[in-house]
Design a protein around this motif. Structure first.
Motif, PDB file in Angstrom:
ATOM      1  N   GLU A 263      33.309  34.293  28.854  1.00  0.00           N
ATOM      2  CA  GLU A 263      33.497  34.531  27.419  1.00  0.00           C
ATOM      3  C   GLU A 263      34.693  35.436  27.131  1.00  0.00           C
ATOM      4  N   GLY A 264      35.512  35.670  28.161  1.00  0.00           N
ATOM      5  CA  GLY A 264      36.757  36.414  27.948  1.00  0.00           C
ATOM      6  C   GLY A 264      36.552  37.904  27.745  1.00  0.00           C
ATOM      7  N   GLY A 265      35.431  38.448  28.225  1.00  0.00           N
ATOM      8  CA  GLY A 265      35.172  39.881  28.093  1.00  0.00           C
ATOM      9  C   GLY A 265      35.999  40.698  29.078  1.00  0.00           C
ATOM     10  N   ALA A 266      36.023  42.021  28.857  1.00  0.00           N
ATOM     11  CA  ALA A 266      36.785  42.907  29.743  1.00  0.00           C
ATOM     12  C   ALA A 266      35.958  43.247  30.978  1.00  0.00           C
ATOM     13  N   TYR A 267      36.618  43.326  32.118  1.00  0.00           N
ATOM     14  CA  TYR A 267      35.940  43.756  33.343  1.00  0.00           C
ATOM     15  C   TYR A 267      36.957  44.411  34.261  1.00  0.00           C
ATOM     16  N   LEU A 268      36.433  45.314  35.076  1.00  0.00           N
ATOM     17  CA  LEU A 268      37.257  45.983  36.081  1.00  0.00           C
ATOM     18  C   LEU A 268      36.862  45.456  37.451  1.00  0.00           C
ATOM     19  N   GLY A 269      37.853  45.071  38.260  1.00  0.00           N
ATOM     20  CA  GLY A 269      37.590  44.632  39.631  1.00  0.00           C
ATOM     21  C   GLY A 269      38.101  45.680  40.602  1.00  0.00           C
ATOM     22  N   LEU A 270      37.247  46.110  41.512  1.00  0.00           N
ATOM     23  CA  LEU A 270      37.623  47.096  42.529  1.00  0.00           C
ATOM     24  C   LEU A 270      37.560  46.423  43.898  1.00  0.00           C
ATOM     25  N   GLY A 271      38.473  46.820  44.787  1.00  0.00           N
ATOM     26  CA  GLY A 271      38.445  46.275  46.141  1.00  0.00           C
ATOM     27  C   GLY A 271      39.569  45.280  46.365  1.00  0.00           C
ATOM     28  N   ASN A 272      39.736  44.900  47.637  1.00  0.00           N
ATOM     29  CA  ASN A 272      40.861  44.003  47.947  1.00  0.00           C
ATOM     30  C   ASN A 272      40.652  42.629  47.317  1.00  0.00           C
ATOM     31  N   GLY A 273      41.718  42.122  46.716  1.00  0.00           N
ATOM     32  CA  GLY A 273      41.691  40.800  46.096  1.00  0.00           C
ATOM     33  C   GLY A 273      40.983  40.757  44.748  1.00  0.00           C
ATOM     34  N   ALA A 274      40.431  41.872  44.278  1.00  0.00           N
ATOM     35  CA  ALA A 274      39.650  41.836  43.032  1.00  0.00           C
ATOM     36  C   ALA A 274      40.567  41.709  41.809  1.00  0.00           C
ATOM     37  N   HIS A 275      40.082  40.970  40.808  1.00  0.00           N
ATOM     38  CA  HIS A 275      40.811  40.786  39.550  1.00  0.00           C
ATOM     39  C   HIS A 275      40.193  41.650  38.458  1.00  0.00           C
ATOM     40  N   SER A 276      41.049  42.074  37.520  1.00  0.00           N
ATOM     41  CA  SER A 276      40.570  42.830  36.362  1.00  0.00           C
ATOM     42  C   SER A 276      41.161  42.208  35.105  1.00  0.00           C
ATOM     43  N   PHE A 277      40.459  42.375  33.992  1.00  0.00           N
ATOM     44  CA  PHE A 277      40.963  41.824  32.736  1.00  0.00           C
ATOM     45  C   PHE A 277      40.573  42.708  31.567  1.00  0.00           C
ATOM     46  N   THR A 278      41.573  43.015  30.747  1.00  0.00           N
ATOM     47  CA  THR A 278      41.291  43.603  29.437  1.00  0.00           C
ATOM     48  C   THR A 278      42.352  43.019  28.512  1.00  0.00           C
ATOM     49  N   ASP A 279      41.897  42.296  27.545  1.00  0.00           N
ATOM     50  CA  ASP A 279      42.778  41.474  26.726  1.00  0.00           C
ATOM     51  C   ASP A 279      44.015  42.236  26.230  1.00  0.00           C
ATOM     52  N   PRO A 280      45.228  41.760  26.473  1.00  0.00           N
ATOM     53  CA  PRO A 280      45.611  40.489  27.100  1.00  0.00           C
ATOM     54  C   PRO A 280      46.036  40.649  28.568  1.00  0.00           C
ATOM     55  N   LEU A 281      45.718  41.783  29.185  1.00  0.00           N
ATOM     56  CA  LEU A 281      46.217  42.037  30.543  1.00  0.00           C
ATOM     57  C   LEU A 281      45.263  41.530  31.616  1.00  0.00           C
ATOM     58  N   ARG A 282      45.802  40.753  32.555  1.00  0.00           N
ATOM     59  CA  ARG A 282      45.049  40.379  33.749  1.00  0.00           C
ATOM     60  C   ARG A 282      45.842  40.895  34.937  1.00  0.00           C
ATOM     61  N   ARG A 283      45.165  41.493  35.892  1.00  0.00           N
ATOM     62  CA  ARG A 283      45.877  41.891  37.104  1.00  0.00           C
ATOM     63  C   ARG A 283      44.954  41.779  38.308  1.00  0.00           C
ATOM     64  N   TRP A 284      45.571  41.768  39.489  1.00  0.00           N
ATOM     65  CA  TRP A 284      44.790  41.541  40.694  1.00  0.00           C
ATOM     66  C   TRP A 284      45.315  42.424  41.823  1.00  0.00           C
ATOM     67  N   ASN A 285      44.386  42.801  42.677  1.00  0.00           N
ATOM     68  CA  ASN A 285      44.698  43.708  43.778  1.00  0.00           C
ATOM     69  C   ASN A 285      45.260  42.965  44.984  1.00  0.00           C
ATOM     70  N   VAL A 286      45.893  43.731  45.884  1.00  0.00           N
ATOM     71  CA  VAL A 286      46.370  43.139  47.139  1.00  0.00           C
ATOM     72  C   VAL A 286      45.170  42.552  47.871  1.00  0.00           C
ATOM     73  N   ARG A 287      45.437  41.465  48.571  1.00  0.00           N
ATOM     74  CA  ARG A 287      44.347  40.677  49.147  1.00  0.00           C
ATOM     75  C   ARG A 287      43.896  41.201  50.513  1.00  0.00           C
ATOM     76  N   GLU A 288      44.845  41.674  51.310  1.00  0.00           N
ATOM     77  CA  GLU A 288      44.493  42.093  52.669  1.00  0.00           C
ATOM     78  C   GLU A 288      43.791  43.448  52.659  1.00  0.00           C
ATOM     79  N   TRP A 289      42.679  43.509  53.380  1.00  0.00           N
ATOM     80  CA  TRP A 289      41.885  44.744  53.420  1.00  0.00           C
ATOM     81  C   TRP A 289      42.724  45.929  53.889  1.00  0.00           C
ATOM     82  N   ASP A 290      43.489  45.780  54.999  1.00  0.00           N
ATOM     83  CA  ASP A 290      44.236  46.924  55.545  1.00  0.00           C
ATOM     84  C   ASP A 290      45.246  47.458  54.529  1.00  0.00           C
ATOM     85  N   ASP A 291      45.934  46.558  53.837  1.00  0.00           N
ATOM     86  CA  ASP A 291      46.931  46.985  52.835  1.00  0.00           C
ATOM     87  C   ASP A 291      46.238  47.702  51.675  1.00  0.00           C
TER      88      ASP A 291
END
Ligand code: SF4
Length: 397
Positions: A263-291
């Protein structure tokens, strides 16, 4: 952008898995035992950075918390209590909070389940996938045919009654497995929620390699369709509502966390590869655990990319997300051209229209859901979008 909108839903990624399954393309770190201390240190560092930045301020009380993976159950009984301390226990006291973690049967002991329940978790999503020994072995899963039954019993013994069971359909040709039998066994466990995953072949996975080298053939489209429809009919007959293309719930057991995504709500993603969204910004974390662990452990953000969702992309997303759920796309939002298309779909058995009733909406039928991506693009085009096809989000049925 209203950067101060409090975020009420949080996803936390737990990346550790004992080994990588055949088909898995997730952000996974192979380890025999989950690194709880390393995970906690990285999350603490990332949370501190998020707090200083102020773009995703956590609300004083969360609505949903979802711990996915990876295999969260590999982090042991203390993982949820540790998370509660990091996020702030006072944010997790609302009786309506939906707090889910994923677990795999082989590492979901009574000690783990009880520890999680004591921390406040109230929902568990079990990675069952199949009850067939040859299919589980082929997938690379660590549990046996009885693992699911034991895991469900373990959850209930620990007081976690809100359960979801994941099943995979459309396995490659030649894998010994009866889908009908798997559905029988899953239904016999009476889980309040079931998620279905149609197997997709991702390049870079062991499965992708086998298919590319011609050692394995993917399921023909017809079997994909038959298995999807069989599951939907069986689950429907047993009282489950198909509230999203891949998700079925007994009344009152929808995943509220997933609803936030759809439904396009805001959420915070923590951890490797996690995505976050708060309208209109979407961003995502580095995927590799070590990095990720290096950056977050040093108290920095671990962001790999970001985008602002513009009006065209937002319209396509809204259409695609709306069509994938039972809420559909509001009729009032459809232009005359889109309504004409909707009537064509209805005549072809792909959609149902409820104009005039409140809230009137265009909803896909099961046959329509099998064509979700194509229909979403066509409806978006009828609404006047100019988004290129390559920008489509991937589907998951
Ligand atoms: S258990 Fe899940 S996350 Fe881990 S490798 Fe298998 S599919 Fe991937």
């Amino acid at each position: 952008m209203d950067s101060a909108t409090p975020v009420r839903s949080v996803y936390v990624h737990a990346p550790f898995c004992v080994r990588r399954c055949q088909y898995c393309d997730f952000a996974v770190q192979v380890r025999k035992i989950g690194d709880l201390d390393g995970w906690a240190a990285a999350l603490a560092g990332e949370l501190g950075a998020i707090e200083r930045e102020g773009v995703f301020p956590l609300a004083s009380s969360l609505d949903t918390l979802y711990v996915g993976g990876g295999t969260p159950s590999l982090l042991g009984p203390g993982a949820m209590e540790m998370l509660a301390r990091l996020l702030g226990r006072e944010r997790l006291v609302d009786p309506a909070l939906e707090w889910t973690a994923e677990a795999n049967p082989e590492s979901f002991s009574l000690e783990v389940a009880s520890g999680w329940r004591a921390a406040g978790l109230n929902r568990v999503s079990l990675g069952v996938q199949s009850f067939s020994e040859p299919a589980l072995r082929w997938m690379g899963r660590m549990h046996g045919p009885d693992g699911a039954r034991q895991a469900v019993a373990t959850a209930r013994a620990a007081g976690i009654r809100n359960l979801s069971v994941d099943l995979i359909f459309a396995l490659p040709e030649g894998i010994e497995r009866s889908w009908t039998e798997d559905l029988d066994l899953a239904l016999a466990l009476e889980p309040p929620h079931v998620s279905l995953y149609g197997l997709t072949v991702e390049s870079g996975t062991p499965l992708g390699k086998s298919v590319a080298e011609g050692r394995l053939a993917t399921a023909p489209e017809e079997r994909y369709r038959e298995e999807f429809l069989e599951a939907a009919e069986r689950l429907g007959a047993a009282g489950y509502l198909q509230y999203e293309v891949s998700n079925f719930a007994l009344p009152g057991h929808d995943s509220r966390h997933n609803r936030v995504y759809w439904e396009g709500g805001a959420y915070l993603g923590l951890g490797n590869g996690a995505h976050s969204f708060t309208d209109p910004l979407r961003r995502w974390n580095v995927r590799e655990w070590d990095d990720y662990a290096r950056a977050a452990g040093a108290g920095a953000l671990a962001v790999a990319g970001r985008e602002e969702v513009g009006p065209d992309a937002r319209r396509l997303e809204r259409v695609w997300l709306g069509l994938r759920t039972d809420r559909g796309v509001p009729w009032a939002e459809l232009t005359p051209g889109a309504r004409r298309l909707a009537h064509e779909w209805e005549a072809a058995g792909l959609a149902a229209i409820s104009p005039g009733s409140e809230p009137g909406a265009l909803r896909l039928t099961r046959e329509g859901w099998l064509l979700l991506d194509r229909l979403a693009v066509d409806l978006d085009a009828a609404l006047g979008a100019t988004v290129p096809r390559g920008d489509r989000a991937p589907t998951q049925v």
